[in-house]
Design an enzyme around this catalytic site. Structure first.
Site, PDB file in Angstrom:
ATOM      1  N   ARG A 236      10.697  -5.971   1.731  1.00 38.72           N
ATOM      2  CA  ARG A 236      11.836  -6.609   2.394  1.00 38.72           C
ATOM      3  C   ARG A 236      12.085  -7.963   1.758  1.00 38.72           C
ATOM      4  NH1 ARG A 236      13.121  -2.397   3.807  1.00 38.72           N
ATOM      5  NH2 ARG A 236      13.417  -1.527   5.881  1.00 38.72           N
ATOM      6  N   GLU A 265      21.750  -8.975   2.097  1.00 37.37           N
ATOM      7  CA  GLU A 265      22.234  -7.752   1.442  1.00 37.37           C
ATOM      8  C   GLU A 265      23.598  -7.391   2.004  1.00 37.37           C
ATOM      9  OE1 GLU A 265      19.257  -4.700   1.768  1.00 37.37           O
ATOM     10  OE2 GLU A 265      17.752  -5.883   0.737  1.00 37.37           O
ATOM     11  N   HIS A 284      18.572  -2.129  -3.275  1.00 37.47           N
ATOM     12  CA  HIS A 284      17.881  -1.532  -2.127  1.00 37.47           C
ATOM     13  C   HIS A 284      18.001  -0.003  -2.167  1.00 37.47           C
ATOM     14  CE1 HIS A 284      16.492  -2.237   2.303  1.00 37.47           C
ATOM     15  NE2 HIS A 284      15.932  -1.154   1.767  1.00 37.47           N
ATOM     16  N   ALA A 287      14.341   4.035  -1.716  1.00 39.27           N
ATOM     17  CA  ALA A 287      14.097   5.294  -0.985  1.00 39.27           C
ATOM     18  C   ALA A 287      15.309   6.203  -1.057  1.00 39.27           C
ATOM     19  CB  ALA A 287      13.777   4.980   0.472  1.00 39.27           C
TER      20      ALA A 287
HETATM   21  N1  LIG Z   1      12.908  -0.488  -0.687  1.00 44.96           N
HETATM   22  C1  LIG Z   1      13.085   0.456   0.199  1.00 44.96           C
HETATM   23  O1  LIG Z   1      14.068   1.179   0.172  1.00 44.96           O
HETATM   24  C2  LIG Z   1      12.042   0.664   1.271  1.00 44.96           C
HETATM   25  C3  LIG Z   1      11.849   1.958   1.783  1.00 44.96           C
HETATM   26  C4  LIG Z   1      10.850   2.174   2.728  1.00 44.96           C
HETATM   27  C5  LIG Z   1      10.087   1.105   3.187  1.00 44.96           C
HETATM   28  N2  LIG Z   1      10.315  -0.154   2.692  1.00 44.96           N
HETATM   29  C6  LIG Z   1       9.515  -1.297   3.170  1.00 44.96           C
HETATM   30  O2  LIG Z   1       8.163  -1.094   2.824  1.00 44.96           O
HETATM   31  C7  LIG Z   1       7.354  -1.570   3.908  1.00 44.96           C
HETATM   32  C8  LIG Z   1       6.004  -0.891   3.871  1.00 44.96           C
HETATM   33  O3  LIG Z   1       6.158   0.480   4.202  1.00 44.96           O
HETATM   34  P1  LIG Z   1       4.896   1.410   4.500  1.00 44.96           P
HETATM   35  O4  LIG Z   1       5.442   2.726   4.928  1.00 44.96           O
HETATM   36  O5  LIG Z   1       3.927   1.336   3.375  1.00 44.96           O
HETATM   37  O6  LIG Z   1       4.309   0.630   5.767  1.00 44.96           O
HETATM   38  P2  LIG Z   1       2.845   0.674   6.340  1.00 44.96           P
HETATM   39  O7  LIG Z   1       2.954   0.218   7.757  1.00 44.96           O
HETATM   40  O8  LIG Z   1       2.184   1.984   6.059  1.00 44.96           O
HETATM   41  O9  LIG Z   1       2.079  -0.454   5.479  1.00 44.96           O
HETATM   42  C9  LIG Z   1       2.184  -1.825   5.713  1.00 44.96           C
HETATM   43  C10 LIG Z   1       0.793  -2.413   5.548  1.00 44.96           C
HETATM   44  O10 LIG Z   1       0.873  -3.826   5.590  1.00 44.96           O
HETATM   45  C11 LIG Z   1      -0.323  -4.289   6.220  1.00 44.96           C
HETATM   46  N3  LIG Z   1      -0.150  -5.680   6.648  1.00 44.96           N
HETATM   47  C12 LIG Z   1       0.465  -6.146   7.765  1.00 44.96           C
HETATM   48  N4  LIG Z   1       0.432  -7.489   7.791  1.00 44.96           N
HETATM   49  C13 LIG Z   1      -0.196  -7.887   6.651  1.00 44.96           C
HETATM   50  C14 LIG Z   1      -0.505  -9.136   6.069  1.00 44.96           C
HETATM   51  N5  LIG Z   1      -0.176 -10.284   6.669  1.00 44.96           N
HETATM   52  N6  LIG Z   1      -1.120  -9.167   4.862  1.00 44.96           N
HETATM   53  C15 LIG Z   1      -1.456  -8.032   4.218  1.00 44.96           C
HETATM   54  N7  LIG Z   1      -1.208  -6.792   4.729  1.00 44.96           N
HETATM   55  C16 LIG Z   1      -0.569  -6.728   5.917  1.00 44.96           C
HETATM   56  C17 LIG Z   1      -0.543  -3.307   7.342  1.00 44.96           C
HETATM   57  O11 LIG Z   1      -1.897  -3.331   7.782  1.00 44.96           O
HETATM   58  C18 LIG Z   1      -0.184  -1.993   6.668  1.00 44.96           C
HETATM   59  O12 LIG Z   1      -1.329  -1.345   6.115  1.00 44.96           O
HETATM   60  C19 LIG Z   1       8.190  -1.204   5.146  1.00 44.96           C
HETATM   61  O13 LIG Z   1       7.850  -1.986   6.258  1.00 44.96           O
HETATM   62  C20 LIG Z   1       9.590  -1.459   4.685  1.00 44.96           C
HETATM   63  O14 LIG Z   1       9.971  -2.763   5.016  1.00 44.96           O
HETATM   64  C21 LIG Z   1      11.277  -0.385   1.753  1.00 44.96           C
END
Ligand SMILES: NC(=O)c1ccc[n+]([C@@H]2O[C@H](COP(=O)([O-])OP(=O)(O)OC[C@H]3O[C@@H](n4cnc5c(N)ncnc54)[C@H](O)[C@@H]3O)[C@@H](O)[C@H]2O)c1
Length: 320
Positions: A236, A265, A284, A287
């Site tokens: 994000r 965005e 963006h 996905a």
């Molecule tokens: N670019 C895109 O189109 C797109 C698509 C899907 C998801 N995303 C983003 O990717 C992010 C991650 O997705 P995911 O499915 O892997 O989520 P997820 O919940 O599986 O993984 C997030 C991880 O971050 C960890 N975390 C939380 N706070 C933390 C901190 N302060 N320091 C270090 N680690 C920390 C959590 O423990 C978790 O393991 C989503 O939240 C979303 O914002 C972007």
């Protein structure tokens, strides 16, 4: 009993078909702002909202007393006011498993573009400099180099699997909420994020955006990176302080960056990123492959039907 779901953006055909088979009418919004959506939600007294990254506000949830479910196509629930949905007993559902491989592949592309200075090389070739390779410096193999992962959840682990197994990279990571036995891939977990910022050749963000993480990455972290390292963000835009990244790039604290997500965005057309040679940009779309869209749409629509039928869901975004 027939139900109505409004989709704020075009829904993939797979979702239309699935919902029609289960007696759910889909209304495709003709608007692109909160006021318009509130009007449409109220006029149709919808039972569900299907969204991608558009903000789902309390006023939108209040617009239909029938609202039972908000379904997000994909992962990252920061666009939905979860506490308010929970207070209204509205079930939030999403489809994180449907796009994790897709985002990981996108991040791999960005990583390779940084390693090969693709943006610069493409520019040179189109400008007539086919011999750019004779003067090219700062390019690297991925093999033998270290990827640093901030956040080691679903997407991060898919990404690490590709890089470790496919390219022979070493993966190190920081995630205070995960223990080594929960990892499906060999990521060396560090006790502090600083160790990751300092030791990696590339650092990639994989955090959800929330009150703890928003704007938590700035000049301090970028300054810790190796001057030869690049920064990748497919999570994000508001996780970082963009002005600090620009400063770090301009001062040569880091070599380059590749970004799929932005604080604002669409990215404003006068944004400094757009003219920076060492920054790779994508809109963006991490996905957005058709495969991923179909998978996520199908899962989210299955979850909608589960909620409307009073059945348990596989991917709840809140606890009622
Ligand atoms: N670019 C895109 O189109 C797109 C698509 C899907 C998801 N995303 C983003 O990717 C992010 C991650 O997705 P995911 O499915 O892997 O989520 P997820 O919940 O599986 O993984 C997030 C991880 O971050 C960890 N975390 C939380 N706070 C933390 C901190 N302060 N320091 C270090 N680690 C920390 C959590 O423990 C978790 O393991 C989503 O939240 C979303 O914002 C972007």
């Amino acid at each position: 009993m027939s139900y109505k779901v409004i989709t704020l953006k075009q829904m993939d055909q797979s979702g239309h078909e699935y919902l029609a088979q289960h007696g759910v009418e889909v209304i495709t919004s003709q608007c692109d702002n909160e006021a318009g959506w509130i009007k449409e939600i109220a006029e149709n007294q919808v039972d569900g909202i299907f969204c991608r990254v558009d903000k789902i506000t309390p006023a939108m949830m209040d617009a239909s007393p029938n609202l039972k479910v908000i379904a997000k196509q994909g992962a990252g629930l920061d666009n939905i006011d979860i506490p308010y949905a929970t207070s209204k007993k509205i079930q939030v559902v999403y489809s994180p498993a449907g796009n994790m491989q897709t985002v990981a592949e996108h991040a791999t592309m960005l990583l390779l573009m940084c390693a090969q200075r693709y943006r610069y090389v493409d520019h040179q070739m189109r400008g007539g400099n086919f011999n750019v390779r004779y003067t090219l410096t700062g390019t690297h193999d991925l093999n033998g180099h270290t990827i640093g992962l901030i956040g080691c959840g679903r997407i991060s682990q898919c990404f690490a699997k590709i890089l470790v197994n496919g390219f022979g990279m070493k993966a190190i990571g920081y995630d205070p909420y995960i223990t080594p036995d929960k990892l499906q891939v060999p990521i060396e977990l560090k006790a502090t994020a600083d160790e990751v910022w300092q030791q990696a050749d590339y650092v990639s963000l994989h955090l959800q955006s929330n009150d703890e993480t928003r704007h938590s990455i700035g000049y301090k972290q970028f300054s810790m990176m190796k001057p030869s390292a690049s920064f990748i963000n497919c999570a994000r835009g508001d996780l970082i302080v963009e002005a600090d990244l620009i400063r770090a790039l301009e001062e040569g604290k880091i070599y380059g960056a590749a970004l799929d997500v932005f604080e604002q965005e669409p990215l404003p057309l006068d944004h400094p990123f757009l003219t920076m040679e060492n920054v790779v940009l994508t809109p963006h779309m991490g996905a957005a492959t058709q495969d991923s869209v179909i998978r996520c749409t199908t899962t989210s629509c299955e979850e909608i039907v589960q909620v409307l039928n009073g059945q348990p869901v596989a991917f709840p975004g809140n606890k009622l």
